[in-house]
Design a protein around this motif. Structure first.
Motif, short mmCIF file in Angstrom:
data_model
loop_
_atom_site.label_atom_id
_atom_site.label_comp_id
_atom_site.label_asym_id
_atom_site.label_seq_id
_atom_site.Cartn_x
_atom_site.Cartn_y
_atom_site.Cartn_z
N LEU A 1 0.83 -1.21 0.00
CA LEU A 1 0.00 0.00 0.00
C LEU A 1 0.86 1.25 0.00
O LEU A 1 0.59 2.21 -0.75
CB LEU A 1 -0.92 -0.01 1.22
CG LEU A 1 -2.04 -1.05 1.24
CD1 LEU A 1 -2.68 -1.12 2.62
CD2 LEU A 1 -3.11 -0.72 0.19
N GLU A 2 1.89 1.28 0.84
CA GLU A 2 2.74 2.47 0.93
C GLU A 2 3.53 2.71 -0.35
O GLU A 2 3.67 3.84 -0.81
CB GLU A 2 3.69 2.34 2.12
CG GLU A 2 3.01 2.49 3.48
CD GLU A 2 3.99 2.45 4.62
OE1 GLU A 2 5.10 1.88 4.43
OE2 GLU A 2 3.66 2.96 5.70
N LYS A 3 4.00 1.63 -0.94
CA LYS A 3 4.80 1.75 -2.17
C LYS A 3 4.00 2.38 -3.30
O LYS A 3 4.50 3.22 -4.06
CB LYS A 3 5.31 0.36 -2.59
CG LYS A 3 6.13 0.37 -3.87
CD LYS A 3 6.60 -1.03 -4.21
CE LYS A 3 7.40 -1.05 -5.51
NZ LYS A 3 7.85 -2.43 -5.85
N LEU A 4 2.73 2.01 -3.41
CA LEU A 4 1.90 2.49 -4.51
C LEU A 4 0.93 3.60 -4.08
O LEU A 4 0.10 4.04 -4.87
CB LEU A 4 1.12 1.32 -5.11
CG LEU A 4 2.00 0.25 -5.77
CD1 LEU A 4 1.17 -0.95 -6.18
CD2 LEU A 4 2.73 0.82 -6.97
N LYS A 5 1.08 4.05 -2.82
CA LYS A 5 0.29 5.18 -2.30
C LYS A 5 -1.21 4.95 -2.45
O LYS A 5 -1.95 5.80 -2.97
CB LYS A 5 0.71 6.49 -3.00
CG LYS A 5 2.16 6.88 -2.73
CD LYS A 5 2.52 8.17 -3.44
CE LYS A 5 3.90 8.64 -3.03
NZ LYS A 5 4.97 7.65 -3.33
N VAL A 6 -1.65 3.79 -1.99
CA VAL A 6 -3.07 3.42 -2.02
C VAL A 6 -3.59 3.38 -0.58
O VAL A 6 -2.91 2.87 0.31
CB VAL A 6 -3.28 2.06 -2.71
CG1 VAL A 6 -4.71 1.55 -2.54
CG2 VAL A 6 -2.92 2.16 -4.18
N ARG A 7 -4.78 3.89 -0.37
CA ARG A 7 -5.36 3.94 0.98
C ARG A 7 -5.72 2.53 1.47
O ARG A 7 -6.28 1.72 0.73
CB ARG A 7 -6.61 4.82 0.98
CG ARG A 7 -6.32 6.28 0.85
CD ARG A 7 -7.61 7.09 0.76
NE ARG A 7 -8.62 6.67 1.74
CZ ARG A 7 -9.75 7.32 1.93
NH1 ARG A 7 -10.04 8.38 1.21
NH2 ARG A 7 -10.61 6.88 2.84
N ALA A 8 -5.44 2.28 2.74
CA ALA A 8 -5.69 0.96 3.31
C ALA A 8 -7.17 0.63 3.37
O ALA A 8 -7.56 -0.54 3.26
CB ALA A 8 -5.08 0.87 4.71
N ASP A 9 -8.03 1.63 3.55
CA ASP A 9 -9.46 1.34 3.70
C ASP A 9 -10.14 0.96 2.39
O ASP A 9 -11.34 0.72 2.36
CB ASP A 9 -10.21 2.49 4.36
CG ASP A 9 -10.18 3.78 3.55
OD1 ASP A 9 -9.57 3.79 2.46
OD2 ASP A 9 -10.78 4.78 4.01
N THR A 10 -9.36 0.88 1.31
CA THR A 10 -9.91 0.36 0.05
C THR A 10 -9.84 -1.17 0.00
O THR A 10 -10.34 -1.77 -0.95
CB THR A 10 -9.17 0.93 -1.17
OG1 THR A 10 -7.77 0.65 -1.05
CG2 THR A 10 -9.36 2.44 -1.27
N LEU A 11 -9.24 -1.78 1.02
CA LEU A 11 -9.13 -3.24 1.07
C LEU A 11 -9.89 -3.80 2.26
O LEU A 11 -9.85 -3.25 3.35
CB LEU A 11 -7.66 -3.68 1.19
CG LEU A 11 -6.70 -3.31 0.07
CD1 LEU A 11 -5.33 -3.94 0.35
CD2 LEU A 11 -7.22 -3.76 -1.28
N CYS A 12 -10.58 -4.90 2.01
CA CYS A 12 -11.24 -5.67 3.07
C CYS A 12 -10.76 -7.11 2.93
O CYS A 12 -10.67 -7.63 1.80
CB CYS A 12 -12.76 -5.60 2.92
SG CYS A 12 -13.68 -6.60 4.12
N PHE A 13 -10.44 -7.74 4.04
CA PHE A 13 -9.98 -9.12 4.00
C PHE A 13 -11.05 -10.04 4.57
O PHE A 13 -11.53 -9.83 5.69
CB PHE A 13 -8.66 -9.27 4.76
CG PHE A 13 -7.51 -8.59 4.08
CD1 PHE A 13 -6.83 -9.22 3.06
CD2 PHE A 13 -7.13 -7.31 4.45
CE1 PHE A 13 -5.77 -8.59 2.40
CE2 PHE A 13 -6.08 -6.67 3.81
CZ PHE A 13 -5.40 -7.31 2.78
N GLU A 14 -11.42 -11.05 3.79
CA GLU A 14 -12.46 -12.01 4.19
C GLU A 14 -11.83 -13.26 4.78
O GLU A 14 -10.98 -13.89 4.16
CB GLU A 14 -13.32 -12.43 2.98
CG GLU A 14 -14.25 -11.37 2.47
CD GLU A 14 -15.22 -11.93 1.44
OE1 GLU A 14 -15.53 -13.15 1.50
OE2 GLU A 14 -15.67 -11.16 0.58
#
Length: 274
Positions: A137-150
Motif C-alpha cells: 500500500l505504501e509503495k503504490l500510495k493506495v489507501r488501506a481502507d480500500t481493502l477488506c480481507f475475508e
C-alpha cells in the motif's frame, strides 16, 4: 541356494506426488503453480456487492481463475486445492493483494468503495502478511481502507487466535475485516467480537431459505441484531431471486451479493477512475 533379490520399496512421497500430478492433470503441479504466479497466468474476477439502501454497488469481492491452454479458464475448485496441498496459499494471497493494489493505483476504484480479498487459513498463520500489505500500500500510495480481507467462518473457528492476530494487524493499518459464510457452522457470536469484524457475510444456506423457513429467517434476524450491536455491516450471500432481494430490503439488510445481483466479471471490464 542363492537368495532372492529384494526389490527396493518405492519412495512413498515421490509416488504420492506423482499420483497427485496425474490426478490434477499436471506433470509437476507445484512448478506449474509457481509458473502461473510468476507469469501472471491467473485472472482476477470481481463480483459486485450491492449496498441496498443506496441501491448501488459498494464493494467487489475478488475471485481468481487460472488460464490454461486455448484461453481456458479453470474455476477455483479446480486449482485451489492444489495450492493448498503444496502450502502455497500465502503466495497466492500475496499475488492477489499485489495485483489489486496495482489496479487501484493505476486505474482507480472502478466504481467500488473497496475490494474484498479472501484470506486462506495458511495465510492467517503467516506473521509477515500484514507487513506485506502495508509495504504494498505504501509503495503504490493506495489507501488501506480500500481493502477488506475475508476470513472464512471455518478458518475463524479452527484458527481463532491466528485470525484475531491477523485481524488486529490489518485493521491497525486501516483495512477492513469480514467473516465469510457466517451461520454455516457457528453457534456463537463471540468470535465476531474477538475479530472486531466490519462485515458479516451471511451464509447462503440461510439467505436462500428465509422465505420458506422460519428458522432461517430467525437466524438472519438474530445476525442483524448482533451486527447492529457490533457496528458491523451485514452482507447476504447467494441472493438469486428477486423475492429474496425484496425481503432483504424489508428486513433492512445492508448489503447483498449473488447472481441475482451481478455475476463475477473480469477485472479488466471494470470502468477506470473513481
Amino acid at each position: 541356494m542363492q537368495a532372492k533379490k529384494t526389490q527396493a520399496a518405492p519412495d512413498e512421497d515421490a509416488l504420492l506426488d506423482e499420483a497427485h500430478g496425474d490426478f490434477v492433470g499436471w506433470r509437476r503441479p507445484a512448478q506449474r503453480l509457481r509458473e502461473a504466479l510468476a507469469k501472471d497466468e491467473l485472472q482476477l474476477y470481481v463480483q459486485p456487492i450491492m449496498a441496498l439502501p443506496e441501491n448501488r454497488f459498494a464493494m467487489g469481492e475478488v475471485l481468481v481463475r487460472l488460464r490454461e491452454e486455448e484461453a481456458k479458464l479453470l474455476p477455483p475448485g479446480d486449482f485451489l486445492p492444489t495450492f493448498e496441498h503444496y502450502e502455497m496459499m500465502a503466495e497466492l494471497d500475496r499475488w492477489v493483494v499485489s495485483r489489486i493494489v496495482q489496479r487501484l493505483a493505476r486505474h482507480g476504484h472502478g466504481g467500488f468503495r473497496r475490494y474484498s480479498i479472501n484470506v486462506a487459513e495458511q495465510t492467517l498463520k503467516k506473521a509477515d502478511m500484514p507487513r506485506f500489505v502495508l509495504q504494498t500500500l505504501e509503495k503504490l500510495k493506495v489507501r488501506a481502507d480500500t481493502l477488506c480481507f475475508e476470513i472464512d467462518e471455518s478458518d475463524m473457528l479452527a484458527r481463532l487466535t491466528a485470525a484475531a492476530r491477523f485481524s488486529a494487524a490489518v485493521r491497525s493499518l486501516g483495512c477492513k475485516i469480514a467473516v465469510d459464510g457466517f451461520g454455516r457452522r457457528a453457534t456463537s457470536f463471540v468470535p465476531l467480537k474477538t475479530l472486531r469484524v466490519d462485515y458479516i457475510k451471511v451464509d447462503g444456506s440461510i439467505t436462500r431459505n428465509i422465505l420458506r423457513s422460519e428458522h432461517a429467517l430467525k437466524k438472519l434476524q438474530t445476525i442483524l441484531r448482533v451486527g447492529k450491536a457490533l457496528n458491523a455491516g451485514i452482507i447476504a450471500e447467494f441472493v438469486e431471486q428477486a423475492e429474496i432481494l425484496d425481503s432483504l430490503r424489508k428486513l433492512r439488510v445492508g448489503y447483498a451479493q449473488g447472481f441475482g445481483i451481478a455475476r463475477p466479471a473480469p477485472i479488466e471490464e471494470l470502468p477506470k477512475g473513481g
